[in-house]
Design an enzyme around this catalytic site. Structure first.
Site, mmCIF file in Angstrom:
data_model
loop_
_atom_site.group_PDB
_atom_site.id
_atom_site.type_symbol
_atom_site.label_atom_id
_atom_site.label_comp_id
_atom_site.label_asym_id
_atom_site.label_seq_id
_atom_site.Cartn_x
_atom_site.Cartn_y
_atom_site.Cartn_z
ATOM 1 N N SER A 212 0.848 -1.199 0.000
ATOM 2 C CA SER A 212 0.000 0.000 0.000
ATOM 3 C C SER A 212 0.877 1.240 0.000
ATOM 4 C CB SER A 212 -0.946 -0.022 1.194
ATOM 5 O OG SER A 212 -1.943 0.970 1.056
ATOM 6 N N ASN A 213 0.332 2.378 0.375
ATOM 7 C CA ASN A 213 1.092 3.629 0.444
ATOM 8 C C ASN A 213 0.464 4.522 1.505
ATOM 9 O OD1 ASN A 213 -0.940 5.491 -0.801
ATOM 10 N ND2 ASN A 213 -0.737 3.990 -2.453
ATOM 11 N N PRO A 214 1.124 5.610 1.897
ATOM 12 C CA PRO A 214 0.633 6.381 3.054
ATOM 13 C C PRO A 214 -0.503 7.367 2.779
ATOM 14 C CG PRO A 214 2.905 7.005 2.463
ATOM 15 C CD PRO A 214 2.392 6.143 1.367
ATOM 16 N N ALA A 279 -4.446 7.414 -4.555
ATOM 17 C CA ALA A 279 -3.082 6.924 -4.763
ATOM 18 C C ALA A 279 -3.193 5.414 -4.930
ATOM 19 C CB ALA A 279 -2.214 7.275 -3.561
#
Ligand code: CTP
Length: 406
Positions: A212-214, A279
Site C-alpha cells: 500500500s502507500n501512506p 493513490a
C-alpha cells in the site's frame, strides 16, 4: 464555493454566551482573510467568555455590546448595524439566544440588531446535548426553520466541553465559512454529479500482509466537501483510510485497485466530472496466499504484477461518448513535476491535471496543506498553494468553467 464569494461582503457577527464563543475570533479572522468586512455584536453573556477588545482587534472595528450606551449608539448603533450588513451570523447560537430570537425579542445588542435586519441570517447553534434535545429548544428550532431568510449550520456531533458526547458542538470553521458563502451563492454545481476516487488501495499478499502507500484520502475528501458545498451530488470511492466520521455525501468503500475500478466503471458514465485523486497501488502480488506465509531464512522474492489504471480505463470508456464527464487527474511527482504531469494528461486523455510535488515541505501525503500546479489540456497553467480545501476550491473554480457553470 467560489473562492471569491466573500470578497467585499459586509458580515455582522453576533456572538452568544457559550463556551464556543472563543471560536468567534478565528471565524472573524477567516471572514476577513477571505475579503469580507466584519462588525461584531455581543450579548452580555458572551462577554464573560471573550472580551469585546479581542473581537474589536480581530474585526478591526468597534464592537456593539450595549444598545443603551449612548456613545456606542451614536457611533454605530444597532439599527446602523442592521442596515449595514449583507448577512448576519449568530455564533454560538445558544439555547437562550435561539429562544429569544424565535420569540422575536430585542433585549440586547445581538437580538435588537438582528430583529431590525432584513437580510439572510445564519445561526450556528452550540450547546450541551441535553439542552439541544430539550423539547423547548426543538420547538424554537421548528419556529426558526420556518422563518424566512433564516438558515442553520450545525451543530456538529462529538465530544463537548462538558464531557458529554453528542450533537451540540459548534461546526468546524470550514463548515461555518461554507455556510456563510451558501447565503450568497446560488449553489454553482446544483444538479451536477461528481465522482471522486480518494485514499490508497491495498493489495494483499496473504491474509495479514499487503502492499500500500501512506495516502490518507485528505485531498480527495477536501475535493468532495467542496463539491458538496457547491451543491453537487457527490460519490467518493474511498480506499482504506482511518475513521473519517460521518460524511454528508455517498461513500463507497473499497480495498483493492480492482475493487476501485469496478466501483468507478459502474458510475463514471453518469458523472458530470470524474476526479481521480486516489493513490492507487501500481502493483499487486501475483498470487494471494490463502494462509499466512511463514517466514524463512534468507531473502524472499515476491512477484508483483500491474494493477489496472482506474483513471485511464475510465477515461477510455467515456472518451467517445457524446456527453462525457470532465476528467481530472492528480500527478504525484518528486522530480520533473510539470513534464511528467503533462505526459499523464495526454496519455490518460484528461481535461485537467493537478501536478503535486510530493517532495516539497508541506505538500503531499498526510499533511493538511499542498502546493500544486493545474495544467489544462488547452495548455493553460496556474499555481495554487494553501490548505487542501483551498486547493479544492481552486480546482472546482476551474472545473465549473468546463461544466459551463458560472
Ligand atoms: N491512477 C489510477 N489508477 C492507477 C494509477 C493512477 O486511477 N493504477 C490515477 C491517479 O488517481 C492519478 C493519476 O492516475 O489521478 C496519476 O497517478 P500517479 O500515481 O501520479 O501516476 P501513474 O499513472 O501511476 O504513473 P507513474 O507511476 O509512472 O508516476
Amino acid at each position: 464555493m467560489n473562492s471569491h464569494v466573500l470578497q467585499g461582503k459586509r458580515i455582522a457577527v453576533g456572538v452568544g454566551g457559550g463556551i464556543a464563543a472563543y471560536k468567534a475570533g478565528d471565524f472573524v479572522r477567516e471572514l476577513r482573510r477571505q475579503g469580507a468586512t466584519v462588525k461584531v455584536s455581543m450579548t452580555k453573556a458572551a462577554q464573560e467568555f471573550i472580551t469585546p477588545l479581542t473581537l474589536q482587534s480581530l474585526s478591526g472595528d468597534s464592537v456593539l455590546t450595549d444598545y443603551f450606551d449612548a456613545s456606542q449608539e451614536e457611533k454605530f448603533g444597532h439599527l446602523h448595524l442592521a442596515r449595514w450588513a449583507d448577512a448576519y451570523v449568530v455564533l454560538p447560537a445558544t439555547a437562550d439566544l435561539l429562544a429569544r430570537i424565535a420569540a422575536g425579542m430585542a433585549n440586547d445588542a445581538v437580538t435588537t440588531s438582528l430583529l431590525a435586519f432584513r437580510g439572510p441570517v445564519l445561526l450556528a447553534p452550540a450547546m450541551n446535548t441535553a439542552m439541544w434535545e430539550h423539547p423547548a429548544t426543538q420547538r424554537n428550532l421548528a419556529v426558526l426553520r420556518a422563518t424566512p431568510n433564516t438558515h442553520f449550520v450545525g451543530p456538529a456531533s462529538g465530544p463537548l466541553a462538558d464531557g458529554d458526547v453528542g450533537p451540540g458542538r459548534l461546526s468546524e470553521l470550514n463548515d461555518l465559512i461554507d455556510g456563510v458563502k451558501g447565503l450568497f451563492s446560488a449553489a454553482q454545481l446544483t444538479g451536477k454529479r461528481v465522482l471522486i476516487t480518494a485514499g490508497p488501495t491495498r493489495e494483499a499478499m496473504d491474509p495479514v500482509r499487503f502492499i500500500s502507500n501512506p495516502s490518507t484520502g485528505k485531498m480527495g475528501l477536501a475535493v468532495a466537501h467542496e463539491a458538496h458545498a457547491r451543491g453537487a451530488t457527490v460519490t467518493v470511492v474511498l480506499g482504506p483510510v482511518g475513521d473519517v466520521g460521518a460524511l454528508p455525501f455517498e461513500v463507497v468503500k473499497v480495498v483493492t485497485a480492482d475493487d476501485m475500478l469496478e466501483a468507478v466503471m459502474k458510475r463514471v458514465e453518469q458523472a458530470d466530472a470524474f476526479i481521480a485523486s486516489a493513490a492507487v497501488s501500481d502493483w499487486k502480488p501475483q498470487t494471494v496466499l490463502a494462509h499466512k506465509a511463514k517466514k524463512t531464512e534468507g531473502p524472499q522474492t515476491i512477484t508483483v504484477v500491474r494493477t489496472p489504471d482506474v483513471l485511464m480505463t475510465a477515461s477510455a470508456k467515456v472518451q467517445a461518448n457524446a456527453k462525457r464527464p470532465v476528467l481530472v487527474g492528480f500527478a504525484a511527482e518528486t522530480h520533473e513535476v510539470i513534464n511528467y504531469a503533462k505526459g499523464k494528461l495526454t496519455r490518460k486523455g484528461l481535461d485537467l491535471i493537478v501536478a503535486n510535488d510530493v517532495s516539497a515541505a508541506g505538500a503531499g501525503f498526510a499533511v493538511d496543506t499542498n502546493q500544486v500546479t493545474f495544467i489544462g489540456a488547452d495548455g493553460t497553467t496556474s499555481s495554487a498553494q494553501g490548505s487542501k480545501r483551498e486547493i479544492a476550491a481552486k480546482l472546482w473554480d476551474l472545473v465549473a468553467k468546463k461544466l459551463g457553470a458560472p
